[in-house]
Design a protein around this motif. Sequence first.
Motif, PDB file in Angstrom:
ATOM      1  N   LEU A  59       0.889  -1.154   0.054  1.00  0.00           N
ATOM      2  CA  LEU A  59      -0.018  -0.071  -0.056  1.00  0.00           C
ATOM      3  C   LEU A  59       0.856   0.972   0.123  1.00  0.00           C
ATOM      4  N   HIS A  60       1.915   0.992   0.766  1.00  0.00           N
ATOM      5  CA  HIS A  60       2.808   2.496   0.853  1.00  0.00           C
ATOM      6  C   HIS A  60       3.422   2.650  -0.550  1.00  0.00           C
ATOM      7  N   ASN A  61       3.972   1.515  -1.331  1.00  0.00           N
ATOM      8  CA  ASN A  61       4.564   1.691  -2.652  1.00  0.00           C
ATOM      9  C   ASN A  61       3.678   2.220  -3.295  1.00  0.00           C
ATOM     10  N   ALA A  62       2.459   1.811  -3.416  1.00  0.00           N
ATOM     11  CA  ALA A  62       1.460   2.304  -4.327  1.00  0.00           C
ATOM     12  C   ALA A  62       0.799   3.738  -4.136  1.00  0.00           C
ATOM     13  N   PHE A  63       0.695   3.965  -2.854  1.00  0.00           N
ATOM     14  CA  PHE A  63       0.003   5.303  -2.419  1.00  0.00           C
ATOM     15  C   PHE A  63       1.009   6.071  -1.075  1.00  0.00           C
ATOM     16  N   PRO A  64       2.214   6.484  -1.611  1.00  0.00           N
ATOM     17  CA  PRO A  64       3.055   6.846  -0.580  1.00  0.00           C
ATOM     18  C   PRO A  64       2.653   7.818   0.486  1.00  0.00           C
ATOM     19  N   THR A  65       1.855   8.562   0.201  1.00  0.00           N
ATOM     20  CA  THR A  65       1.283   9.812   0.973  1.00  0.00           C
ATOM     21  C   THR A  65       0.001   9.067   1.889  1.00  0.00           C
ATOM     22  N   ASP A  66      -0.321   8.041   1.753  1.00  0.00           N
ATOM     23  CA  ASP A  66      -1.574   7.772   2.401  1.00  0.00           C
ATOM     24  C   ASP A  66      -1.249   6.977   3.811  1.00  0.00           C
ATOM     25  N   LEU A  67      -2.095   7.337   4.816  1.00  0.00           N
ATOM     26  CA  LEU A  67      -2.066   6.740   6.108  1.00  0.00           C
ATOM     27  C   LEU A  67      -2.412   5.512   6.487  1.00  0.00           C
ATOM     28  N   ILE A  68      -2.043   4.840   7.433  1.00  0.00           N
ATOM     29  CA  ILE A  68      -2.345   3.398   7.574  1.00  0.00           C
ATOM     30  C   ILE A  68      -2.760   3.190   8.934  1.00  0.00           C
ATOM     31  N   VAL A  69      -3.743   2.446   9.107  1.00  0.00           N
ATOM     32  CA  VAL A  69      -4.165   2.024  10.771  1.00  0.00           C
ATOM     33  C   VAL A  69      -4.205   0.733  10.825  1.00  0.00           C
ATOM     34  N   GLY A  70      -2.965   0.146  11.378  1.00  0.00           N
ATOM     35  CA  GLY A  70      -2.924  -1.395  11.282  1.00  0.00           C
ATOM     36  C   GLY A  70      -3.090  -1.754  12.559  1.00  0.00           C
ATOM     37  N   GLU A  71      -3.534  -3.071  12.792  1.00  0.00           N
ATOM     38  CA  GLU A  71      -3.799  -3.626  14.226  1.00  0.00           C
ATOM     39  C   GLU A  71      -2.454  -3.883  15.019  1.00  0.00           C
ATOM     40  N   GLU A  72      -1.393  -4.343  14.164  1.00  0.00           N
ATOM     41  CA  GLU A  72      -0.097  -4.376  14.913  1.00  0.00           C
ATOM     42  C   GLU A  72       0.796  -3.388  15.083  1.00  0.00           C
ATOM     43  N   ASP A  73       1.802  -3.386  15.893  1.00  0.00           N
ATOM     44  CA  ASP A  73       2.786  -2.598  15.806  1.00  0.00           C
ATOM     45  C   ASP A  73       4.055  -3.147  16.550  1.00  0.00           C
ATOM     46  N   ALA A  74       5.617  -2.817  15.612  1.00  0.00           N
ATOM     47  CA  ALA A  74       6.688  -3.669  15.963  1.00  0.00           C
ATOM     48  C   ALA A  74       7.396  -3.463  17.086  1.00  0.00           C
ATOM     49  N   SER A  75       6.939  -2.555  18.134  1.00  0.00           N
ATOM     50  CA  SER A  75       7.830  -2.323  19.131  1.00  0.00           C
ATOM     51  C   SER A  75       8.437  -3.710  19.989  1.00  0.00           C
ATOM     52  N   GLU A  76       7.544  -4.766  19.864  1.00  0.00           N
ATOM     53  CA  GLU A  76       8.313  -5.858  20.931  1.00  0.00           C
ATOM     54  C   GLU A  76       9.481  -6.661  19.880  1.00  0.00           C
ATOM     55  N   LEU A  77       9.302  -6.475  18.664  1.00  0.00           N
ATOM     56  CA  LEU A  77      10.214  -6.854  17.652  1.00  0.00           C
ATOM     57  C   LEU A  77      11.597  -6.189  17.701  1.00  0.00           C
ATOM     58  N   ARG A  78      11.351  -4.844  17.962  1.00  0.00           N
ATOM     59  CA  ARG A  78      12.906  -4.226  17.873  1.00  0.00           C
ATOM     60  C   ARG A  78      13.813  -4.633  18.862  1.00  0.00           C
ATOM     61  N   SER A 123      15.380  -3.384   8.757  1.00  0.00           N
ATOM     62  CA  SER A 123      14.608  -2.317   9.260  1.00  0.00           C
ATOM     63  C   SER A 123      13.378  -1.738   8.565  1.00  0.00           C
ATOM     64  N   GLU A 124      13.637  -2.170   6.674  1.00  0.00           N
ATOM     65  CA  GLU A 124      12.533  -1.634   6.174  1.00  0.00           C
ATOM     66  C   GLU A 124      10.981  -2.460   6.347  1.00  0.00           C
ATOM     67  N   ILE A 125      11.458  -3.744   6.775  1.00  0.00           N
ATOM     68  CA  ILE A 125      10.132  -4.695   7.415  1.00  0.00           C
ATOM     69  C   ILE A 125       9.555  -4.159   8.581  1.00  0.00           C
ATOM     70  N   LEU A 126      10.304  -3.860   9.463  1.00  0.00           N
ATOM     71  CA  LEU A 126      10.081  -3.243  10.916  1.00  0.00           C
ATOM     72  C   LEU A 126       9.302  -2.099  10.647  1.00  0.00           C
ATOM     73  N   ASP A 127       9.860  -1.242   9.713  1.00  0.00           N
ATOM     74  CA  ASP A 127       9.266   0.165   9.306  1.00  0.00           C
ATOM     75  C   ASP A 127       7.687   0.081   8.711  1.00  0.00           C
ATOM     76  N   ALA A 128       7.698  -0.838   7.850  1.00  0.00           N
ATOM     77  CA  ALA A 128       6.440  -1.336   7.175  1.00  0.00           C
ATOM     78  C   ALA A 128       5.310  -1.558   8.262  1.00  0.00           C
ATOM     79  N   ILE A 129       5.524  -2.602   9.167  1.00  0.00           N
ATOM     80  CA  ILE A 129       4.730  -2.783  10.158  1.00  0.00           C
ATOM     81  C   ILE A 129       4.283  -1.554  10.991  1.00  0.00           C
ATOM     82  N   ASP A 130       5.124  -0.736  11.539  1.00  0.00           N
ATOM     83  CA  ASP A 130       4.959   0.383  12.453  1.00  0.00           C
ATOM     84  C   ASP A 130       4.249   1.337  11.803  1.00  0.00           C
ATOM     85  N   ARG A 131       4.241   1.386  10.106  1.00  0.00           N
ATOM     86  CA  ARG A 131       3.673   2.319   9.680  1.00  0.00           C
ATOM     87  C   ARG A 131       1.999   2.258   9.686  1.00  0.00           C
ATOM     88  N   GLY A 132       1.776   1.340  10.274  1.00  0.00           N
ATOM     89  CA  GLY A 132       0.183   1.227  10.530  1.00  0.00           C
ATOM     90  C   GLY A 132      -0.183   1.734  12.139  1.00  0.00           C
TER      91      GLY A 132
END
Length: 355
Positions: A59-78, A123-132
Amino acid sequence: MSQPYVTEEQAAMTAVRRASQLASSVFNKLVKAETLTKDDKSPVTIADFAAQAVISTILHNAFPTDLIVGEEDASELRSPNNAEEREMRERIISLANEALTSELMLGDNPTWGIGPGTAKSDSEILDAIDRGNYQGGSQGRMWTIDPIDGTKGFLRGDQYAVCVSLIVDAQVHVGVLGCPNLQKNPEHPEEGNGCMFVAIRGQGTRQMTLSGSNPTFVKIPPTNSPESLFLLESVDPSHSSHSFNSTVSNLLKITQPSVRMDSQAKYGSLARSGGIYMRMPTGAGYKEKIWDHAPGSIIIEEAGGVVSDSRGEPLNFGLGRTLGDNFGVIACGKDTHSGVLTAVQQALQEEKSKA
Ligand SMILES: Nc1ncnc2c1ncn2[C@@H]1O[C@H](COP(=O)(O)OS(=O)(=O)O)[C@@H](OP(=O)(O)O)[C@H]1O
Ligand SMILES: [Mg+2]
Ligand SMILES: [Mg+2]
Ligand SMILES: [Mg+2]
């Protein structure tokens, strides 16, 4: 001129398809094949995080300025605390990359960060999770992601759904539900499982295979008599009150047993086969999450149905990550909705007078 939101719909379908494949493969590799203790939730955690990373990246690659509300966040993975947590993080990153780099299929766009040779760094994968982590709101464009809805169903090998929606100015405009374990055709179970429900506002609801083939428009069948009615409810009694539902069912003179199904697969099933989705809170305090209802609600509305709370108020997707003041959720065909609302209010009165 092309129809609005067609590119958004295609990106969401690509994301849901890749995440659904990932979830099925986690189930086959980790849940079915390994001996897990009853309380081991790690496969669902791995699938949740990896699927959110995949959907968010696309979604971010397709629509870079759109915001995302995702259920998960990556803080515990970091900051993994031990070897087990490090291994889990490795698994999440490699599963996400496997899903992102698989061959392009019809409808996939290579500029969406997918296809062979597009592996992402840790870090790109963790950032993608946190974009939610967007907190939601009433203005502008935002996507919702529920990477695995019905986590308990997923672990049991029952129903679960991969859920994505696009909300613009608090109104849902696109909804996609991937249901890997739902029968393609309930009248012909031999056709197997795996379907996707897709809706764009004003353009109807379609059901298709997870790869996007055989699209057909679906409509909620009309209700001719109480005998043809039945309730659709959560499997988990802590998520929606089974006893309240049974009172409503009696008031509506429903004779068929309730169908219990995990996840937003209930909305997909209702869109094509009818029924009444009933979800009344089991206790004070729980607020429904927007990602648990946004895609399902447009799938119902575009199939000719109505979605409201138990007081008949529309679901408000513009108040943040939750549905705020809405109380319960009711979805059904237009011809049954007002009767259901009346029965719900009557059941609430009965409960009050017993208390
Ligand atoms: N207390 C309470 N009340 C209402 N809803 C709750 C509650 N706790 C959790 N949840 C949310 O329920 C989501 C699962 O949906 P369902 O209840 O329809 O399916 S299920 O039978 O529980 O599997 C589930 O979604 P997932 O976490 O994505 O599985 C939760 O967001
Ligand atoms: Mg959910
Ligand atoms: Mg979930
Ligand atoms: Mg959850």
